[in-house]
Design a protein around this motif. Structure first.
Motif, PDB file in Angstrom:
ATOM      1  N   ALA B  21     -22.046 -29.057  71.579  1.00  0.00           N
ATOM      2  CA  ALA B  21     -21.536 -30.420  71.462  1.00  0.00           C
ATOM      3  C   ALA B  21     -21.587 -30.885  70.009  1.00  0.00           C
ATOM      4  O   ALA B  21     -20.655 -31.538  69.520  1.00  0.00           O
ATOM      5  CB  ALA B  21     -22.348 -31.358  72.351  1.00  0.00           C
ATOM      6  N   ALA B  22     -22.685 -30.519  69.316  1.00  0.00           N
ATOM      7  CA  ALA B  22     -22.823 -30.937  67.917  1.00  0.00           C
ATOM      8  C   ALA B  22     -21.674 -30.378  67.081  1.00  0.00           C
ATOM      9  O   ALA B  22     -21.075 -31.086  66.257  1.00  0.00           O
ATOM     10  CB  ALA B  22     -24.167 -30.470  67.362  1.00  0.00           C
ATOM     11  N   SER B  23     -21.334 -29.116  67.306  1.00  0.00           N
ATOM     12  CA  SER B  23     -20.276 -28.521  66.480  1.00  0.00           C
ATOM     13  C   SER B  23     -18.929 -29.148  66.809  1.00  0.00           C
ATOM     14  O   SER B  23     -18.084 -29.323  65.937  1.00  0.00           O
ATOM     15  CB  SER B  23     -20.244 -26.999  66.659  1.00  0.00           C
ATOM     16  N   VAL B  24     -18.723 -29.509  68.089  1.00  0.00           N
ATOM     17  CA  VAL B  24     -17.464 -30.158  68.458  1.00  0.00           C
ATOM     18  C   VAL B  24     -17.369 -31.518  67.783  1.00  0.00           C
ATOM     19  O   VAL B  24     -16.339 -31.880  67.208  1.00  0.00           O
ATOM     20  CB  VAL B  24     -17.361 -30.306  69.988  1.00  0.00           C
ATOM     21  N   ILE B  25     -18.479 -32.277  67.844  1.00  0.00           N
ATOM     22  CA  ILE B  25     -18.449 -33.623  67.261  1.00  0.00           C
ATOM     23  C   ILE B  25     -18.218 -33.540  65.758  1.00  0.00           C
ATOM     24  O   ILE B  25     -17.458 -34.327  65.177  1.00  0.00           O
ATOM     25  CB  ILE B  25     -19.761 -34.359  67.594  1.00  0.00           C
ATOM     26  N   ALA B  26     -18.838 -32.537  65.126  1.00  0.00           N
ATOM     27  CA  ALA B  26     -18.654 -32.387  63.678  1.00  0.00           C
ATOM     28  C   ALA B  26     -17.201 -32.052  63.340  1.00  0.00           C
ATOM     29  O   ALA B  26     -16.705 -32.401  62.266  1.00  0.00           O
ATOM     30  CB  ALA B  26     -19.586 -31.299  63.154  1.00  0.00           C
ATOM     31  N   GLY B  27     -16.526 -31.367  64.272  1.00  0.00           N
ATOM     32  CA  GLY B  27     -15.158 -30.939  63.987  1.00  0.00           C
ATOM     33  C   GLY B  27     -14.108 -31.995  64.263  1.00  0.00           C
ATOM     34  O   GLY B  27     -12.955 -31.828  63.879  1.00  0.00           O
ATOM     35  N   LEU B  28     -14.501 -33.088  64.937  1.00  0.00           N
ATOM     36  CA  LEU B  28     -13.525 -34.112  65.293  1.00  0.00           C
ATOM     37  C   LEU B  28     -13.047 -34.874  64.064  1.00  0.00           C
ATOM     38  O   LEU B  28     -13.763 -34.953  63.063  1.00  0.00           O
ATOM     39  CB  LEU B  28     -14.154 -35.103  66.277  1.00  0.00           C
ATOM     40  N   PRO B  29     -11.845 -35.437  64.137  1.00  0.00           N
ATOM     41  CA  PRO B  29     -11.404 -36.301  63.035  1.00  0.00           C
ATOM     42  C   PRO B  29     -12.385 -37.463  62.897  1.00  0.00           C
ATOM     43  O   PRO B  29     -12.911 -37.928  63.896  1.00  0.00           O
ATOM     44  CB  PRO B  29     -10.041 -36.828  63.516  1.00  0.00           C
ATOM     45  N   PRO B  30     -12.643 -37.925  61.662  1.00  0.00           N
ATOM     46  CA  PRO B  30     -13.632 -38.987  61.467  1.00  0.00           C
ATOM     47  C   PRO B  30     -13.253 -40.240  62.260  1.00  0.00           C
ATOM     48  O   PRO B  30     -12.078 -40.508  62.487  1.00  0.00           O
ATOM     49  CB  PRO B  30     -13.584 -39.266  59.973  1.00  0.00           C
ATOM     50  N   GLY B  32     -12.153 -43.570  63.628  1.00  0.00           N
ATOM     51  CA  GLY B  32     -11.257 -44.619  63.153  1.00  0.00           C
ATOM     52  C   GLY B  32     -10.388 -44.214  61.979  1.00  0.00           C
ATOM     53  O   GLY B  32      -9.766 -45.059  61.348  1.00  0.00           O
ATOM     54  N   ALA B  33     -10.353 -42.922  61.663  1.00  0.00           N
ATOM     55  CA  ALA B  33      -9.669 -42.502  60.451  1.00  0.00           C
ATOM     56  C   ALA B  33      -8.153 -42.670  60.556  1.00  0.00           C
ATOM     57  O   ALA B  33      -7.530 -43.300  59.699  1.00  0.00           O
ATOM     58  CB  ALA B  33     -10.009 -41.047  60.148  1.00  0.00           C
ATOM     59  N   THR B  34      -7.594 -42.140  61.631  1.00  0.00           N
ATOM     60  CA  THR B  34      -6.131 -42.147  61.718  1.00  0.00           C
ATOM     61  C   THR B  34      -5.699 -42.522  63.117  1.00  0.00           C
ATOM     62  O   THR B  34      -6.444 -42.371  64.071  1.00  0.00           O
ATOM     63  CB  THR B  34      -5.563 -40.746  61.449  1.00  0.00           C
ATOM     64  N   ILE B  35      -4.509 -43.024  63.218  1.00  0.00           N
ATOM     65  CA  ILE B  35      -3.868 -43.131  64.523  1.00  0.00           C
ATOM     66  C   ILE B  35      -3.121 -41.823  64.715  1.00  0.00           C
ATOM     67  O   ILE B  35      -2.461 -41.339  63.800  1.00  0.00           O
ATOM     68  CB  ILE B  35      -2.885 -44.306  64.565  1.00  0.00           C
ATOM     69  N   ALA B  36      -3.234 -41.260  65.926  1.00  0.00           N
ATOM     70  CA  ALA B  36      -2.565 -39.981  66.166  1.00  0.00           C
ATOM     71  C   ALA B  36      -1.062 -40.152  65.955  1.00  0.00           C
ATOM     72  O   ALA B  36      -0.516 -41.236  66.114  1.00  0.00           O
ATOM     73  CB  ALA B  36      -2.856 -39.509  67.582  1.00  0.00           C
ATOM     74  N   ARG B  37      -0.431 -39.036  65.617  1.00  0.00           N
ATOM     75  CA  ARG B  37       0.996 -39.050  65.315  1.00  0.00           C
ATOM     76  C   ARG B  37       1.788 -39.634  66.490  1.00  0.00           C
ATOM     77  O   ARG B  37       2.733 -40.406  66.317  1.00  0.00           O
ATOM     78  CB  ARG B  37       1.455 -37.621  65.042  1.00  0.00           C
ATOM     79  N   TYR B  38       1.375 -39.254  67.693  1.00  0.00           N
ATOM     80  CA  TYR B  38       2.046 -39.701  68.899  1.00  0.00           C
ATOM     81  C   TYR B  38       1.990 -41.226  68.995  1.00  0.00           C
ATOM     82  O   TYR B  38       3.006 -41.897  69.211  1.00  0.00           O
ATOM     83  CB  TYR B  38       1.349 -39.039  70.091  1.00  0.00           C
ATOM     84  N   GLY B  39       0.793 -41.778  68.798  1.00  0.00           N
ATOM     85  CA  GLY B  39       0.629 -43.219  68.885  1.00  0.00           C
ATOM     86  C   GLY B  39       1.441 -43.941  67.822  1.00  0.00           C
ATOM     87  O   GLY B  39       2.104 -44.946  68.091  1.00  0.00           O
ATOM     88  N   GLU B  40       1.411 -43.409  66.629  1.00  0.00           N
ATOM     89  CA  GLU B  40       2.152 -44.010  65.510  1.00  0.00           C
ATOM     90  C   GLU B  40       3.636 -44.083  65.830  1.00  0.00           C
ATOM     91  O   GLU B  40       4.305 -45.096  65.640  1.00  0.00           O
ATOM     92  CB  GLU B  40       1.958 -43.144  64.269  1.00  0.00           C
ATOM     93  N   ARG B  41       4.103 -42.983  66.349  1.00  0.00           N
ATOM     94  CA  ARG B  41       5.513 -42.850  66.671  1.00  0.00           C
ATOM     95  C   ARG B  41       5.916 -43.875  67.749  1.00  0.00           C
ATOM     96  O   ARG B  41       6.932 -44.562  67.631  1.00  0.00           O
ATOM     97  CB  ARG B  41       5.724 -41.423  67.176  1.00  0.00           C
ATOM     98  N   ILE B  42       5.076 -43.983  68.776  1.00  0.00           N
ATOM     99  CA  ILE B  42       5.380 -44.917  69.859  1.00  0.00           C
ATOM    100  C   ILE B  42       5.354 -46.347  69.336  1.00  0.00           C
ATOM    101  O   ILE B  42       6.238 -47.154  69.637  1.00  0.00           O
ATOM    102  CB  ILE B  42       4.381 -44.724  71.019  1.00  0.00           C
ATOM    103  N   ASN B  43       4.339 -46.656  68.524  1.00  0.00           N
ATOM    104  CA  ASN B  43       4.269 -47.996  67.936  1.00  0.00           C
ATOM    105  C   ASN B  43       5.526 -48.314  67.140  1.00  0.00           C
ATOM    106  O   ASN B  43       5.981 -49.446  67.110  1.00  0.00           O
ATOM    107  CB  ASN B  43       3.050 -48.112  67.017  1.00  0.00           C
ATOM    108  N   ALA B  44       6.060 -47.287  66.505  1.00  0.00           N
ATOM    109  CA  ALA B  44       7.204 -47.532  65.641  1.00  0.00           C
ATOM    110  C   ALA B  44       8.479 -47.796  66.426  1.00  0.00           C
ATOM    111  O   ALA B  44       9.285 -48.641  66.038  1.00  0.00           O
ATOM    112  CB  ALA B  44       7.408 -46.324  64.720  1.00  0.00           C
ATOM    113  N   ILE B  45       8.653 -47.099  67.539  1.00  0.00           N
ATOM    114  CA  ILE B  45       9.964 -47.212  68.195  1.00  0.00           C
ATOM    115  C   ILE B  45       9.994 -48.188  69.360  1.00  0.00           C
ATOM    116  O   ILE B  45      11.057 -48.708  69.687  1.00  0.00           O
ATOM    117  CB  ILE B  45      10.479 -45.839  68.670  1.00  0.00           C
TER     118      ILE B  45
END
Lengths: 584, 258
Positions: B21-30, B32-45
């Protein structure tokens, strides 16, 4: 828009939903048998539509985008269904199994205003959606609809054992839901998409990534819980044994194998690009599968509660299917897909025989039923044939699946898994044949030993004519035996490759021809030993008297019915998957 | 297994799970860093494509409407299952009228409570409708509004007493409301197919951005969800309430153990 057959893709899911909603809305107006008729027709409709879709998917997978949200600039906006030939046929099989189950359950649930049929139709829609979808979160939604419908159906009898079985089922499968949702969250965080293809592309670009491995681990564990793989299998026997027989038919016939179907799809399509996952899978799946096949078979042999015996037999066969996936080849996966159908047909028929015994003889205990089956001979013949098919009699769909799985395992050098599968099948066949001999021929010692007998008076509604219950049971067996082998042989290589999104292969390897016969012989010997033990010399019996041995007792003690135990084993199972992936 | 053995087993599993679990958590995107591409795209259109101000509604009822349909029917399965389990114990025949509460006298309600409930009940129902109708412009929607509507019916119980409530709220009507709502939602998927569009494709006029009547099909779908949720939740209240009561005459033989 899309081509003609692709337009039909939403219908096999939408039809049962519409019928069940309409049935609920008019629940109090519908007279007597109308819910039965509507449900049967809806299930038949699903089967026919899915078969039509499957036939058209032979040239290439059919894709459908809900709401018209087709991918734009490489971003998958909406939810898609993608049906390849194999998924379509599995859905058609499920529809047919439901239709026959509705016939079997005709009038079984009176005075419930169609609530049983409503839940079953929801269950059906969820299964078809699960087969068709190409979206991770949508997969989870159908997974959960399946679970929720199943929980209530398990507890239908409202006896203490039914409620405790349903609670075990609910808790463990809800944990599966949490794990799956967690896994989907991880993969979405890392790849930014939920579409199978989108994730696959992102995973292939990413290289070795602990988040991807973690996501696979959680999703795989959830699907293995549904698929009753050791050490996630504990809930199954508790739930299948207490559910009403028509529900058990569906549970063992399609729900359990669908978990493995999902695992096959996810590991072949979504995580195909992760070297870590692909390297870890063969050892993990063949090892767990072999162990499951043996444990399930052995536990089946120890049972005297018929439905519990069949439930453990389902665990054993789930193990065999898992080894098929573990071969990671078109042969193995194709064999496993055929096995899903064949096993569903045979196991469905066996649960129907158990239901017939419950309805006409008011018992489910092998010992108490000794010789009581004499008046209902046709059911005995069906049970014997099903038992023989189950252990590998080389005819029919189940055998074709078995040979596919065995061929793939032999080719990849998984000798232990090959042997374990054959032994597991033999053990379950021996258990069924022994019970058939005792119940319908009156063979075997009359021990009078009541320890371990089912404690409650179990019975099911008896006002249905025998032929009405026997007809769907025989239809399942006839389908298994009578389906022309060359049709499957012809379609399988292409369908399996399309299912795995791989270039087509020409032929499918088959396992050694003598192996199924060995299983049958072993099963017959095992059944004969169980029935004629008292006529054998004492020294033979004493040395083989394994049913009283310490390991056996320990094994039975592990199936304690305590949720805490089951959850602890669940954690161990997830740890095993983590360890295997870390080593890969 | 003894509790001790169980804990030992868990500890053993944790030895492997925690580092994993520790290694998975360390590997996650930080965080609040980014909105996923999918979400960004939906927000845009979405605002432009669907004229909808409440993005959550647009995702739930249009882009990913199939998921919501599945969840709606999951709710239906859960409620139907609960009804079966609760009703099965009592026997199916006694669903039409109120049963008796043994061992406790019925205390008359004070006039203040009755008055408060008679005022608050209709207001709550009105607020529920408001939340449903503004699904596309404000946070809220069919599910939330449906729950508020269902709680409005509970105010009838508080004000008029159990028997009055059961007289006003009939179980078959609730089934019809729940099933009818779910049916409406499912038909919102099928009906566009008749025009050649995709399942659940928005074929109605989209309306004006930030107007309650925007989003086309979404409004109808929200109405369906609101009906199903209001009917289903009231049915749940009713069945659970009946659990605490018993029949006047001895139990009729329930369904034969099936």
């Amino acid at each position: 828009m899309t081509a003609f057959p692709a337009v039909l893709l939403p219908l096999p899911v939408a039809i049962p939903l519409v019928v069940c909603a309409a049935m609920l809305a008019t629940a109090h107006l519908l007279p007597g048998r109308v819910p039965d008729i509507l449900a049967t027709l809806a299930a038949l409709g699903v089967a026919i539509l899915s078969a039509f879709i499957a036939a058209h998917a032979a040239d290439g997978p059919l894709v459908y985008w809900f709401g018209g949200w087709e991918p734009r600039d490489g971003v998958h906006l909406g939810i898609g269904f993608s049906v390849d030939e194999a998924s379509g046929w599995v859905a058609a099989f499920i529809g047919l199994l439901y239709a026959l189950t509705f016939v079997f359950a005709w009038g079984f649930f009176g005075r419930t205003h169609g609530h049983f049929q409503i839940l079953m139709l929801l269950f059906l829609a969820a299964m078809v959606g699960f087969c068709f979808t190409r979206d991770m979160f949508n997969l989870f939604v159908w997974f959960e609809v399946m679970s929720v419908a199943a929980f209530a159906l398990t507890a239908y009898h409202l006896e203490e054992s039914a409620l405790s079985g349903a609670i075990n089922f609910t808790v463990i499968n809800s944990l599966a839901g949490f794990l799956m949702l967690g896994g989907i969250g991880l993969i979405y965080a890392q790849t930014g998409t939920l579409d199978f293809e989108g994730i696959a592309a992102a995973v292939a670009r990413g290289g070795r990534d602990p988040v991807v491995a973690g996501a696979f681990c959680l999703v795989a564990a959830a699907l293995m819980i549904k698929g009753a793989i050791v050490p996630f299998q504990f809930w199954l026997a508790d739930a299948h044994a207490v559910a009403p027989s028509p529900v058990s038919v569906i549970f063992s016939g399609s729900m359990v194998s669908l978990g493995l179907f999902g695992l096959a799809k996810v590991s072949a399509v979504v995580f195909a690009g992760s070297d870590q996952v692909q390297h870890g899978l063969p050892v993990l799946l063949t090892a767990l599968g072999s162990f499951t096949a043996l444990l399930g078979g052995w536990m089946a042999l120890l049972q005297r509660h018929l439905k519990r015996m069949l439930a453990f037999s389902t665990i054993s066969h789930a193990g065999i299917m898992l080894t098929g996936i573990g071969a990671l080849s078109a042969d193995g996966t194709g064999g496993m897909l055929v096995y899903v159908v064949g096993h569903g047909l045979v196991k469905g028929a066996l649960f129907m025989v158990a239901g017939i015994l419950l309805a006409t003889r008011a018992s489910i205990d092998e010992i108490a039923l000794r010789g009581l089956g004499l008046g209902i001979g046709p059911a005995g013949i069906a049970m014997a044939i099903a038992g023989l098919l189950l252990c590998g009699l080389p005819i029919g769909v189940l055998d074709q699946g078995t040979r596919g799985v065995q061929g793939a395992l032999a080719q990849q050098g998984h000798g232990i898994a090959l042997a374990a599968g054959a032994i597991g099948a033999a053990l379950t066949g021996a258990a069924v044949l022994r019970a058939a001999g005792r119940i319908f021929l009156g063979l075997g010692p009359d021990s009078g030993d009541e320890a371990g007998a089912p404690s409650e008076d179990e019975r099911e509604k008896a006002n249905r004519p025998l032929w009405l219950m026997l007809a769907p049971c025989c239809a399942l067996l006839v389908l298994d035996v009578g389906l022309p082998a060359h049709l499957i042989e012809h379609a399988l290589p292409r369908a399996a490759s399309a299912f795995m999104h791989r270039p087509a292969v020409d032929t499918v390897a088959e396992g050694p021809g003598w192996l199924p016969w060995m299983s049958v012989l072993a099963a017959l010997a095992g059944a004969a030993y169980g029935l004629l033990r008292d006529r054998l010399p004492a020294f033979v019996v004493r040395s083989v008297g394994a049913t009283q041995s310490a390991p056996t007792r320990a094994l039975e003690a592990l199936h304690s019915g305590l949720i805490g135990d089951y959850a602890a084993w669940l954690a161990v199972g997830v740890a095993i998957i983590v360890a295997m992936l870390a080593l890969a | 297994m003894s509790p001790r053995a169980r804990v030992a087993l868990l500890a053993l599993a944790a030895l492997i799970l925690l580092p994993g679990a520790a290694s998975v958590i360390a590997g996650l995107p930080p965080f609040g860093a980014t909105i996923a591409r999918y979400g960004e795209r939906i927000n845009a259109i979405t605002p432009e494509a669907r004229h909808v101000a409440n993005m959550v509604s647009a995702i739930n009822f249009d882009l990913r409407g199939l998921d919501t349909l599945g969840e709606e029917f999951m709710l239906l399965a859960a409620i139907t299952g609960t009804v079966i389990l609760l009703r099965g114990r009592r026997g199916e025949g006694k669903t039409g009228r109120a049963m008796r509460r043994p061992g406790r006298a019925v205390i008359p309600r004070s006039e203040a409570v009755v008055l408060a409930c008679r005022i608050a009940g209709p207001l709550t129902a009105l607020f529920g409708l408001y939340v449903v109708l503004h699904a596309t412009v404000t946070p809220g929607g069919g599910f939330q509004g449906g729950v508020i509507l269902a709680s409005g019916t509970l105010l009838i119980y508080l004000g008029e007493g159990y028997v009055g409530w059961r007289d006003a709220v009939r179980s078959p009507w609730l089934d019809a409301l729940e099933g009818g709502g779910a049916l409406l939602f499912a038909l919102c998927g099928l009906a566009p197919m008749l025009t050649g569009a995709a399942f659940m494709q928005n074929v109605l006029p989209l309306g004006t951005f930030r107007d309650p009547f925007s989003g086309g099909l979404m409004l109808v779908e929200n109405l369906g969800v609101a009906m199903a949720v209001a009917g289903g939740f009231t049915q749940l209240f009713l069945e659970f309430m009946e659990e605490t009561r018993e029949a006047d005459e001895p139990d009729e033989p329930g369904e034969e153990s099936a």
